[in-house]
Design an enzyme around this catalytic site. Structure first.
Site, PDB file in Angstrom:
ATOM      1  N   ASP A 227       0.803  -1.223   0.000  1.00  0.00           N
ATOM      2  CA  ASP A 227       0.000   0.000   0.000  1.00  0.00           C
ATOM      3  C   ASP A 227       0.840   1.280   0.000  1.00  0.00           C
ATOM      4  OD1 ASP A 227      -2.579   1.215   0.028  1.00  0.00           O
ATOM      5  OD2 ASP A 227      -2.379   1.651   2.157  1.00  0.00           O
ATOM      6  N   THR A 251      -7.179   5.810  -0.451  1.00  0.00           N
ATOM      7  CA  THR A 251      -7.494   4.514  -1.044  1.00  0.00           C
ATOM      8  C   THR A 251      -8.989   4.222  -0.903  1.00  0.00           C
ATOM      9  OG1 THR A 251      -5.287   3.694  -0.476  1.00  0.00           O
ATOM     10  CG2 THR A 251      -6.961   2.058  -1.035  1.00  0.00           C
ATOM     11  N   GLN A 301      -5.333  -1.537  -7.043  1.00  0.00           N
ATOM     12  CA  GLN A 301      -5.844  -0.546  -6.092  1.00  0.00           C
ATOM     13  C   GLN A 301      -6.557   0.563  -6.850  1.00  0.00           C
ATOM     14  OE1 GLN A 301      -3.679   0.965  -2.489  1.00  0.00           O
ATOM     15  NE2 GLN A 301      -3.718   2.904  -3.596  1.00  0.00           N
TER      16      GLN A 301
END
Length: 311
Positions: A227, A251, A301
């Site tokens: 991430d 996110t 993502q």
């Protein structure tokens, strides 16, 4: 802000401690007939007073993994980020068993925190579904890693950000438990000069110092580390950097497929690109390769990304 550790071994060990949750009793309105366990974890201080999304994902992987037999390893997970986490409060993870079949197990986990003074109800900050599988033989093929220079010859984040007196830069340079080294020029301070043709980026990553941890925690560390850089291919294609004034990012969702399981102490090559940005959102696709060139994980993502003047 002041930082509790400067020794790389202590910082890396702190990551293992962060992901190693405490079991608690199932709680309140989030309990269902399918609830099998609940856990609690703390947060690591971050510049800006927020909880790092990778931390919550990594902790959620630990939570779901603790509820299946050790011979079943995670092979996929999908997370929705629903609200920012508050580092002042512990995070609670309640796990539901959705299925236990002959070779697969599926779990759902909600990560929650206390509400605000105006809203005392527990609020959900992340929802994850994850699937686990026994080791099995089957058909095999894979893409191979692209050519990349060895990580040992690339500058560390601390070297790239040396002399930058900014709390985020100091944190990234001295406190991140993952050693990240850019193959493509980093865009911490300035945009990629080749943004018109930059359609991908590569970084090497591993734990800042070797850690001893059960296999489940190495899977959680991969979720944590995945991430850190997914927004960068979007910024790179748009001619932006982390220092672009008015830049806001968060996110929305994050998915990982584990093709093989790795030791997070070993270098991993994270190859990323952004196929789309539209509607205030950007999508990135990543492939994670081990040092031998084997494809070990695939990551996608989607994030909210806005620049000054956009709402």
């Amino acid at each position: 802000m002041t930082f509790p550790h400067t020794d790389p071994s202590e910082i890396a060990a702190g990551l293992v401690g962060l992901l190693d949750l405490r079991e608690i009793a199932p709680f309140g309105e989030f309990s269902t007939p399918a609830t099998v366990a609940a856990y609690q974890g703390d947060s690591s201080p971050q510049p800006g007073g927020h909880v790092f999304g990778g931390q919550v994902m990594g902790q959620a992987v630990t939570a779901v993994g603790r509820t299946v037999s050790a011979d079943r390893r995670i092979h996929s997970m999908y997370s929705y980020f629903l609200a920012p986490g508050d580092p002042a409060h512990p995070i609670r993870f309640q796990v539901d068993a959705l299925r236990d079949g002959g070779s697969f197990s599926v779990r759902r986990v909600l990560a929650t925190q206390p509400g605000t003074e105006a809203d005392e109800e527990e609020r959900t900050i992340l929802a994850m579904t994850a699937s686990f599988q026994e080791s099995q033989d089957g058909l095999e093929h894979q893409e191979r890693a692209p050519q990349a220079p060895d990580p040992e010859g690339l500058p560390t984040t601390a070297e790239v950000l040396a002399g930058i007196d900014h709390p985020v830069a100091r944190y990234w340079a001295t406190q991140r438990p993952i050693d990240i080294r850019h193959v493509t020029d980093p865009i911490y301070l300035q945009p990629d000069p080749a943004s018109d043709t930059a359609d991908a980026q590569m970084v090497w990553m591993r734990t800042l110092a070797p850690v001893e941890a059960e296999p489940l925690l190495h899977d959680a560390i991969l979720a944590f580390a995945s991430d850190y850089t997914p927004f960068e291919p979007i910024l790179r294609r748009q001619g932006l950097s982390w220092m672009t004034p008015g830049l806001k990012m968060a996110t929305i969702n994050h998915a990982i497929w584990w093709h093989k399981h790795v030791d997070a102490n070993d270098w991993l090559l994270y190859v990323q690109r952004s196929p789309s940005a539209a509607g205030g959102r950007g999508l990135t696709h990543g492939q994670v390769f081990d040092r031998a060139g084997d494809l070990v994980a695939t990551v996608t993502q989607e994030g909210m990304i806005r620049t000054a003047g956009q709402r």
